[in-house]
Design a protein around this motif. Structure first.
Motif, PDB file in Angstrom:
ATOM      1  N   UNK A   1     -25.074   4.170  -6.554  1.00 41.76           N
ATOM      2  CA  UNK A   1     -25.449   3.058  -7.415  1.00 41.76           C
ATOM      3  C   UNK A   1     -26.412   2.133  -6.657  1.00 41.76           C
ATOM      4  N   UNK A   2     -27.362   1.626  -7.348  1.00 39.25           N
ATOM      5  CA  UNK A   2     -28.393   0.776  -6.763  1.00 39.25           C
ATOM      6  C   UNK A   2     -27.852  -0.611  -6.425  1.00 39.25           C
ATOM      7  N   UNK A   3     -28.305  -1.148  -5.313  1.00 35.82           N
ATOM      8  CA  UNK A   3     -27.885  -2.480  -4.880  1.00 35.82           C
ATOM      9  C   UNK A   3     -28.579  -3.579  -5.658  1.00 35.82           C
ATOM     10  N   UNK A   4     -28.274  -4.811  -5.266  1.00 32.61           N
ATOM     11  CA  UNK A   4     -28.875  -5.944  -5.955  1.00 32.61           C
ATOM     12  C   UNK A   4     -28.890  -7.186  -5.101  1.00 32.61           C
ATOM     13  N   UNK A   5     -29.511  -8.209  -5.617  1.00 28.58           N
ATOM     14  CA  UNK A   5     -29.667  -9.492  -4.940  1.00 28.58           C
ATOM     15  C   UNK A   5     -29.189 -10.622  -5.845  1.00 28.58           C
ATOM     16  N   UNK A   6     -28.513 -11.585  -5.259  1.00 29.17           N
ATOM     17  CA  UNK A   6     -28.256 -12.864  -5.895  1.00 29.17           C
ATOM     18  C   UNK A   6     -29.236 -13.821  -5.237  1.00 29.17           C
TER      19      UNK A   6
ATOM     20  N   UNK B   1     -29.980 -19.864 -10.593  1.00 26.50           N
ATOM     21  CA  UNK B   1     -29.281 -18.766  -9.930  1.00 26.50           C
ATOM     22  C   UNK B   1     -29.514 -17.506 -10.750  1.00 26.50           C
ATOM     23  N   UNK B   2     -29.952 -16.443 -10.089  1.00 19.97           N
ATOM     24  CA  UNK B   2     -30.219 -15.201 -10.796  1.00 19.97           C
ATOM     25  C   UNK B   2     -29.749 -13.990 -10.021  1.00 19.97           C
ATOM     26  N   UNK B   3     -29.856 -12.840 -10.652  1.00 17.05           N
ATOM     27  CA  UNK B   3     -29.504 -11.568 -10.029  1.00 17.05           C
ATOM     28  C   UNK B   3     -30.595 -10.565 -10.383  1.00 17.05           C
ATOM     29  N   UNK B   4     -30.900  -9.687  -9.450  1.00 18.72           N
ATOM     30  CA  UNK B   4     -31.947  -8.688  -9.671  1.00 18.72           C
ATOM     31  C   UNK B   4     -31.751  -7.504  -8.746  1.00 18.72           C
TER      32      UNK B   4
ATOM     33  N   UNK C   1     -35.267 -20.178  -2.369  1.00 19.61           N
ATOM     34  CA  UNK C   1     -34.600 -20.909  -1.286  1.00 19.61           C
ATOM     35  C   UNK C   1     -33.357 -20.202  -0.759  1.00 19.61           C
ATOM     36  N   UNK C   2     -32.888 -19.159  -1.471  1.00 20.37           N
ATOM     37  CA  UNK C   2     -31.696 -18.446  -1.030  1.00 20.37           C
ATOM     38  C   UNK C   2     -31.669 -17.063  -1.657  1.00 20.37           C
ATOM     39  N   UNK C   3     -31.179 -16.084  -0.890  1.00 16.86           N
ATOM     40  CA  UNK C   3     -30.968 -14.741  -1.427  1.00 16.86           C
ATOM     41  C   UNK C   3     -29.929 -14.031  -0.581  1.00 16.86           C
ATOM     42  N   UNK C   4     -29.081 -13.274  -1.250  1.00 19.65           N
ATOM     43  CA  UNK C   4     -28.097 -12.461  -0.540  1.00 19.65           C
ATOM     44  C   UNK C   4     -28.069 -11.076  -1.145  1.00 19.65           C
ATOM     45  N   UNK C   5     -28.022 -10.077  -0.277  1.00 24.16           N
ATOM     46  CA  UNK C   5     -28.072  -8.669  -0.673  1.00 24.16           C
ATOM     47  C   UNK C   5     -26.667  -8.136  -0.888  1.00 24.16           C
TER      48      UNK C   5
ATOM     49  N   UNK D   1     -23.212  -7.731  -7.134  1.00 23.08           N
ATOM     50  CA  UNK D   1     -24.215  -8.799  -7.221  1.00 23.08           C
ATOM     51  C   UNK D   1     -24.065  -9.581  -8.530  1.00 23.08           C
ATOM     52  N   UNK D   2     -23.842  -8.876  -9.610  1.00 25.36           N
ATOM     53  CA  UNK D   2     -23.671  -9.532 -10.913  1.00 25.36           C
ATOM     54  C   UNK D   2     -22.425 -10.411 -10.907  1.00 25.36           C
ATOM     55  N   UNK D   3     -21.334  -9.911 -10.345  1.00 23.92           N
ATOM     56  CA  UNK D   3     -20.097 -10.698 -10.264  1.00 23.92           C
ATOM     57  C   UNK D   3     -20.300 -11.948  -9.410  1.00 23.92           C
ATOM     58  N   UNK D   4     -21.007 -11.797  -8.287  1.00 21.67           N
ATOM     59  CA  UNK D   4     -21.270 -12.937  -7.406  1.00 21.67           C
ATOM     60  C   UNK D   4     -22.160 -13.969  -8.111  1.00 21.67           C
ATOM     61  N   UNK D   5     -23.181 -13.507  -8.825  1.00 26.85           N
ATOM     62  CA  UNK D   5     -24.059 -14.424  -9.553  1.00 26.85           C
ATOM     63  C   UNK D   5     -23.266 -15.249 -10.562  1.00 26.85           C
TER      64      UNK D   5
END
Length: 102
Positions: free
Chosen positions: A1-6, A19-22, A50-54, A61-65
């Motif tokens: 499964x592909x990763x994501x970013x918050x 705040x977004x996810x991608x 200003x912020x991003x986490x992998x 990532x979606x849950x964290x967002x």
């Protein structure tokens, strides 16, 4: 499964935040900078990354967002300022080649 970013976009130091996810941070941050893809970001000038986490998993990532979106502003400030106390625009640091294109 592909990763994501918050990620968090802002319009200024301790200003308005989005705040977004991608799955593709470079593409999404570029869209925000160009005021495309989100009318809220465009309308309020939230073009600074200003912020991003992998996350290894896009579902995580979606849950964290969703969680971060519910946080108080002060908690989001603390999250950003733990790694970026000056609220620098990380775009130029993380994507220096892209920063000079367009």
């Amino acid at each position: 499964m592909k990763g994501g970013w918050v990620y968090i976009m802002a319009n200024r130091y301790r200003g308005g935040m989005y705040v977004g996810v991608t799955a593709d941070l470079l593409k999404r941050a570029y869209q925000h900078r160009e005021r495309e893809g989100s009318s809220h970001v465009a309308d309020f000038g939230k073009t600074r990354l200003v912020y991003a986490e992998r996350h290894e998993d896009i579902e995580a990532a979606i849950a964290r967002e969703k969680l971060v979106k519910k946080w108080r502003r002060s908690w989001k400030f603390a999250l950003i300022e733990a790694d970026n106390p000056e609220w620098r625009d990380l775009w130029c640091e993380w994507f220096p080649t892209a920063a000079h294109e367009g």
